[in-house]
Design a protein around this motif. Structure first.
Motif, mmCIF file in Angstrom:
data_model
loop_
_atom_site.group_PDB
_atom_site.id
_atom_site.type_symbol
_atom_site.label_atom_id
_atom_site.label_comp_id
_atom_site.label_asym_id
_atom_site.label_seq_id
_atom_site.Cartn_x
_atom_site.Cartn_y
_atom_site.Cartn_z
ATOM 1 N N LEU A 239 0.812 -1.216 0.000
ATOM 2 C CA LEU A 239 0.000 0.000 0.000
ATOM 3 C C LEU A 239 0.848 1.270 0.000
ATOM 4 C CD1 LEU A 239 -2.878 -1.095 2.405
ATOM 5 C CD2 LEU A 239 -3.082 -0.551 -0.023
ATOM 6 N N SER A 240 2.154 1.134 0.197
ATOM 7 C CA SER A 240 3.050 2.293 0.167
ATOM 8 C C SER A 240 3.924 2.301 -1.080
ATOM 9 C CB SER A 240 3.929 2.307 1.424
ATOM 10 O OG SER A 240 3.153 2.459 2.589
ATOM 11 N N LYS A 269 0.216 -3.561 4.244
ATOM 12 C CA LYS A 269 0.538 -2.290 4.886
ATOM 13 C C LYS A 269 2.037 -2.169 5.154
ATOM 14 C CE LYS A 269 -3.993 -1.366 6.856
ATOM 15 N NZ LYS A 269 -4.720 -0.826 8.022
ATOM 16 N N GLU A 304 -8.718 -8.015 7.574
ATOM 17 C CA GLU A 304 -7.369 -7.514 7.819
ATOM 18 C C GLU A 304 -6.702 -8.397 8.860
ATOM 19 O OE1 GLU A 304 -6.376 -3.120 8.055
ATOM 20 O OE2 GLU A 304 -6.108 -3.699 10.167
#
Length: 324
Positions: A239-240, A269, A304
């Motif tokens: 996600l980054s 993440k 998650e």
């Protein structure tokens, strides 16, 4: 379920520099990693390296003895023509040729030609998806090598691959992470996909905004038709990621799931681009990810939780290639 530390590794034989194709008098090479003392033909995973279709080779990736030859899979890491040598669709021709070559040599090396998976990262992830969604009839050059052999595969795992180049700039993650791996170190941080000298434009052979039809032809989603049956897909994306937006993987997931196929998406993440090149990625423990799993057109899982990344990939290939 067993944990990573509970699995016994087997010894691996490595055969370097096998020629799988010859293009314009250039030999395209592959390295083969085979688990020793196998009692039956072993399933095969073909690795497609990243590098923006511009750099990298068959050595760019994790340790293939660890992932996953020592776990009972034959690993094949191939090189393909880069954009400074030949533009699209040359690399996708090479990938399909490599699949046919693996099937042609299967009996010689104790491989199972009916259990083959593709595993690619970044540009290699794009090629893995495109080679699969386009089927066996698209992207076949004149007088193909190993003709008469199908290029179909039984499973596909993709890490952070681009799919729709013309949407990348609007989806770009501005505040991401630059990973410390050999691939990420060579990716410009100030480029847009629409720049004339972007990796995407160099791959296509022209600024992508000037040739939307060629861009569409390079998009794996283009070939997904109503009711189309595809092999199981596993898609992972940090996600980054500042190089390829995670929304690219979301788009691919949604297109595959919409036609009732088996597909999983892990949005991880704290990870940027290039994490599959890091052999020690799982050493610090599991990483939090949003997990989406769709089967038969229905999303059966949306949660998650933490995951070991390479372990998750291994279990995907165990499920799809070993449990026949």
């Amino acid at each position: 379920m067993l944990q990573p530390s509970e699995i016994t590794n087997v010894e691996v034989e490595i055969i370097h520099d096998l020629v799988y194709s010859v293009q314009n008098e250039k030999e395209l090479l592959a390295d083969l990693y085979i688990p020793k003392n196998s009692q039956s033909p072993v399933p095969v995973i073909i690795w497609l390296h990243g590098g923006g279709w511009r750099f990298g080779d068959r050595k760019l990736g994790p340790d293939f003895s660890t992932y996953f030859a020592s776990r009972g899979f034959a690993m094949v890491s191939i090189e393909y023509r880069l954009s400074e040598e030949a533009i699209f669709p040359a690399p996708i021709h090479d990938v399909k040729t490599a699949v046919r070559w693996v099937k042609a040599i299967a009996e010689t090396y104790g491989l199972d030609s009916n259990r083959i998976g593709l595993w690619g990262s970044s540009a290699g992830g794009h090629l893995a998806a495109l080679a699969t969604t386009s089927g066996t009839e698209e992207f076949i050059e004149d007088n193909p090598e190993y003709s008469g052999i199908s290029s179909d595969v039984q499973a596909v795992a993709i890490g952070y691959g681009p799919v729709d180049f013309l949407k990348m700039d609007e989806q770009n993650e501005k505040d991401g992470i630059i990973e410390k791996d050999p691939e990420s170190a060579q990716i410009p941080t100030d480029k847009k996909a629409t720049d004339p000298d972007s990796f995407e434009s160099l791959f296509i052979g022209a600024p992508i905004s000037s040739c939307p039809d060629r861009v569409k032809a390079a998009n794996p989603i283009t070939y997904i038709k109503p009711g189309m049956s595809l092999p199981p897909f596993l898609i992972m994306h940090g996600l980054s990621d500042t190089a390829v937006p995670a929304k690219q993987s979301e788009m691919l997931y949604q297109a595959i799931a919409a036609e009732g196929n088996d597909v999983s998406l892990y949005l991880i993440k704290g990870l940027g681009h290039g994490f599959l090149n890091r052999t020690n990625l799982d050493d610090d423990g599991p990483i939090l990810a949003n997990c989406h799993i769709s089967k038969d057109g229905v999303e059966t899982n949306n949660e998650e939780r933490t995951h070991f990344i390479f372990w998750t990939i291994e279990q995907f290939f165990v499920r799809t290639l070993k449990k026949f």
